[in-house]
Design an enzyme around this catalytic site. Sequence first.
Site, short mmCIF file in Angstrom:
data_model
loop_
_atom_site.label_atom_id
_atom_site.label_comp_id
_atom_site.label_asym_id
_atom_site.label_seq_id
_atom_site.Cartn_x
_atom_site.Cartn_y
_atom_site.Cartn_z
N ARG A 49 0.92 -1.23 0.02
CA ARG A 49 -0.22 -0.04 -0.04
C ARG A 49 0.93 1.24 0.05
O ARG A 49 1.75 1.55 0.80
CB ARG A 49 -0.78 0.05 1.30
N LEU A 50 0.33 2.35 -0.96
CA LEU A 50 0.88 3.70 -0.83
C LEU A 50 -0.52 4.28 -0.47
O LEU A 50 -1.26 4.44 -1.16
CB LEU A 50 1.35 3.95 -2.09
N ALA A 51 -0.43 4.79 0.65
CA ALA A 51 -1.57 5.48 1.64
C ALA A 51 -1.83 6.82 0.57
O ALA A 51 -1.08 7.84 1.21
CB ALA A 51 -1.52 5.58 2.77
N VAL A 52 -2.67 7.10 -0.18
CA VAL A 52 -2.95 8.44 -0.76
C VAL A 52 -4.48 8.66 -0.25
O VAL A 52 -4.52 10.11 -0.42
CB VAL A 52 -2.72 8.44 -2.26
N VAL A 53 -5.40 7.85 -0.27
CA VAL A 53 -6.68 8.28 -0.01
C VAL A 53 -6.88 7.37 1.23
O VAL A 53 -6.67 6.00 1.13
CB VAL A 53 -7.56 8.28 -1.21
N GLY A 76 -5.14 1.95 -8.20
CA GLY A 76 -5.70 3.15 -9.04
C GLY A 76 -6.45 4.10 -8.51
O GLY A 76 -6.29 4.26 -6.89
N GLU A 77 -7.22 5.23 -9.13
CA GLU A 77 -7.84 6.11 -8.59
C GLU A 77 -9.10 6.36 -9.19
O GLU A 77 -9.11 6.34 -10.53
CB GLU A 77 -7.22 7.50 -8.53
N ASP A 97 -11.71 5.45 -2.46
CA ASP A 97 -12.49 5.60 -3.66
C ASP A 97 -12.74 4.14 -4.54
O ASP A 97 -13.82 3.89 -5.15
CB ASP A 97 -11.51 6.36 -4.56
N LEU A 256 6.06 16.96 -12.55
CA LEU A 256 7.35 17.00 -13.39
C LEU A 256 7.26 18.02 -14.28
O LEU A 256 6.35 18.36 -14.87
CB LEU A 256 7.35 15.56 -14.09
#
Length: 561
Positions: A49-53, A76-77, A97, A256
């Site tokens: 996990r990369l915790a973004v939401v 994904g998102e 999400d 970027l």
Amino acid sequence: MCGIWALFGSDECLSVQCLSAMKIAHRGPDAFRFENVNGFTNCCFGFHRLAVVDQLYGMQPIRVKKFPYLWLCYNGEIYNFKQLQKQFGFEFQTLVDGEVILHLYNRGGIEQTASMLDGVFAFILLDTANRKVFLARDTYGVRPLFKVLTDDGFLGVCSEAKGLINLKHSTSLCPKVEPFLPGHYEVLDLKPSGKVASVELVKFHSYKDEPLHVAYDTVETLPSGFDLETVKSNIRILFENAVRKRLMAHRRIGCLLSGGLDSSLVAAVLLKLMKEININYPLQTFAIGMENSPDLLAARKVAAHIGSEHHEVIFNSEEGIQAIEEVIFSLETYDITTIRASIGMYLVSKYIRKKTDSVVIFSGEGSDELTQGYIYFHKAPSPEEAAEESERLLKELYLFDVLRADRTTAAHGLELRVPFLDHRFTSYYLSLPAELRIPKNGIEKYLLRQSFEDTNLLPKEILWRPKEAFSDGIASVKKSWFSILQDYIDQQVDDLLLEKAVEKYPFNPPKTKESYYYRQIFEKHYSGQSSWLPHYWMPRWVKATDPSARTLKHYKSAAQE
């Protein structure tokens, strides 16, 4: 951005098999979970996990009380999850999400689910009540997905091929690993043994068609007609909307910035919208290049114009050359131009991860394919053939630029967002008359530039800056990255080896020393998997033997102007 991994019908000990899941740990540095499926002792999920939401309740596989028989692992998102929740009255248990996938599936089945999702995704959905497994991937393959399926029904699924290539299975020493096709979903029957059987593979969305989820978009119906002012206005509205919906994050956003048109437009619109919604930190922009390279100088101008907190990553030829093997291992390809262009992106991602707290990174990928930005489009025999080529490039993005963008950032635990590949924006752009989309007055992406001409988002010299070959853009003016690579590799590969390349590598045989050098490294890590790349990326309509724009007659680098 996360790493998903699952096995169904494994003959081998799962505790041994799950070591393969650790090969994608870079995709989710925040947490890891490994979970067996109740009632199916040889089926399991692995999740990095990369915790973004929803940092508290976002672990996977996602299971909710309402549907105890559903298991979801996704990467994904889903940008329209709140609109769908409101539209259909879904009661969410988490803030994630992806939970909307469970509700949509329960409401209308897999086809409606895949078609309704506005976003980027790769998912594995298990329905134990109906004994079904579903795999799906977004339209352009922005999120990666690989699978292996043996004749006797053993299924392995993973975000990257490296998590599948060493799996053990009784009937096959080396099961065939292949990329899952973008814009498709697959239905598989789950047998009592935990093995599966593929039922159907369905293409759920074609990028030229307006997506079904437009009905629940935040942008109202746009004016129709192809008069230039209407078209330009629609392009601005849809592009701004594409950036806005991608602001969904609980982690810091960065961008970027090469100083080229695409990344500069993304950065300028992003900063404008961040101010509008009162995001209380400065936008960090990131440029990479060798000392005084054209990209660094152009990016500096853009950053000063838009007012971002700008970071420059300066690398030398030795650092670039040292990164080649790591880059090829991360990419899982031996395509020449993809590797060349990935080195800068890999190094700048490494810097972002180590030196800043930006995690969600915007970039300009997809624009060249959509808006006919490659220099060889000047040579297109007709607007219709140029339009066809644009569609072919979009279809193959998952093999080239989208692959590069995902792997170089994911290697360092970053999440990439690409507004130019927004479904609604791309379907609108592709619906425009072919004549409107071609290069004009010797300038590629003419329509896109025109659309933003009176906005003051960018300095005029940046808005109309010609396409730069990436290997020139990041290099010092004295010597291009392209030339540096050639000189180094020339010493590494013997002429005799190249002469015998066809015998050693009959599929996609290398024709240059550079190509041979990359292939050797690829085979060291992914022996026998050359079919992942169906063909090398090469320009059309010109007699090119190298993918670099700098070899085309039309091309003028900044150093020559």
